[in-house]
Design a protein around this motif. Sequence first.
Motif, short mmCIF file in Angstrom:
data_model
loop_
_atom_site.label_atom_id
_atom_site.label_comp_id
_atom_site.label_asym_id
_atom_site.label_seq_id
_atom_site.Cartn_x
_atom_site.Cartn_y
_atom_site.Cartn_z
N TYR A 149 -2.43 14.37 1.29
CA TYR A 149 -3.41 13.48 1.90
C TYR A 149 -3.80 13.99 3.29
O TYR A 149 -4.98 13.98 3.67
N ASN A 202 1.64 6.04 5.00
CA ASN A 202 2.43 5.22 4.08
C ASN A 202 3.42 6.03 3.26
O ASN A 202 4.48 5.53 2.88
N ASN A 203 3.07 7.29 2.99
CA ASN A 203 3.89 8.09 2.08
C ASN A 203 4.82 9.08 2.77
O ASN A 203 5.62 9.72 2.10
N LEU A 233 -2.94 6.65 3.92
CA LEU A 233 -2.11 7.02 2.77
C LEU A 233 -1.03 8.02 3.17
O LEU A 233 0.12 7.92 2.70
N GLU A 239 -0.51 -1.69 -1.21
CA GLU A 239 -1.48 -1.21 -0.23
C GLU A 239 -1.98 0.18 -0.63
O GLU A 239 -3.17 0.48 -0.51
N ASP A 240 -1.07 1.03 -1.12
CA ASP A 240 -1.46 2.37 -1.55
C ASP A 240 -2.48 2.31 -2.68
O ASP A 240 -3.46 3.06 -2.69
N GLN A 263 3.89 -2.06 0.31
CA GLN A 263 3.27 -0.78 0.61
C GLN A 263 2.69 -0.14 -0.65
O GLN A 263 1.64 0.50 -0.59
N GLU A 264 3.37 -0.32 -1.76
CA GLU A 264 2.86 0.22 -3.02
C GLU A 264 1.52 -0.42 -3.36
O GLU A 264 0.59 0.26 -3.79
N GLN A 271 3.05 14.22 -1.46
CA GLN A 271 1.80 13.46 -1.53
C GLN A 271 1.25 13.20 -0.14
O GLN A 271 0.04 13.31 0.09
#
Length: 218
Positions: free
Chosen positions: A92, A80-81, A77, A53-54, A50-51, A88
């Motif tokens: 987003y 994911n976060n 984003l 992907e971010d 995932q990191e 964050q």
Amino acid sequence: MELIFCVQRTICPIFISAMQSMPTLKRLASTIFVSLVVQFHISAEVFPAQEQEDISLVMALDTVQTQTGKVDILLALADNNISKDLQQAIGYAEEALKISESIDYPDGIAAANKFLGMGLAETGAFVEALDHLTLALDQYEKLGDSLEVANVYNSLGNQYSYGDNVVEARRYYDRSLEIYENLKIPEKISAINNNIGTIYLDNGMADSALIYLEKAKS
């Protein structure tokens, strides 16, 4: 978020205390706990991916050619976060909502409000979270997106369960459950049954809790 809700609400002092005096629930809770631990371990192994992907998504923001494309990236984003960097994720979602409203992008407006509602709920901003989730629900209903309508109903149920409002939580969970059953999504059905069982258990209604926790296990 459903899994996180289950972990936070199911493995709690009230739950554990009840288990000590109720052998059947204790066995059932142990089964659910083991399942959740396994899922959490799997999720932890996914985080490095995932990191990456971010990073790719952030880089894509500089090259995306359309505003709708930018919104979609911001929403990815936020998604994911939402469970690892709350502020964050909210940032987003706020940016995605601002752009979506400026270009009249209904899908973006709906998703951004959903993520804002979920994120703000975790910060304790209950009223603001409900406002965003209600806006998301209204938009998804207009779009005819049954799955997302059910997801938002579930999130609304979670909000009321945090305040131990069993009646309102159950009302939204029931609506969510009905849609998930119509769509035949077993993992969603199980999660909702677990949520319903948990609010009953947290409020001292062990018999009702057992019914739904058994359904969640099956």
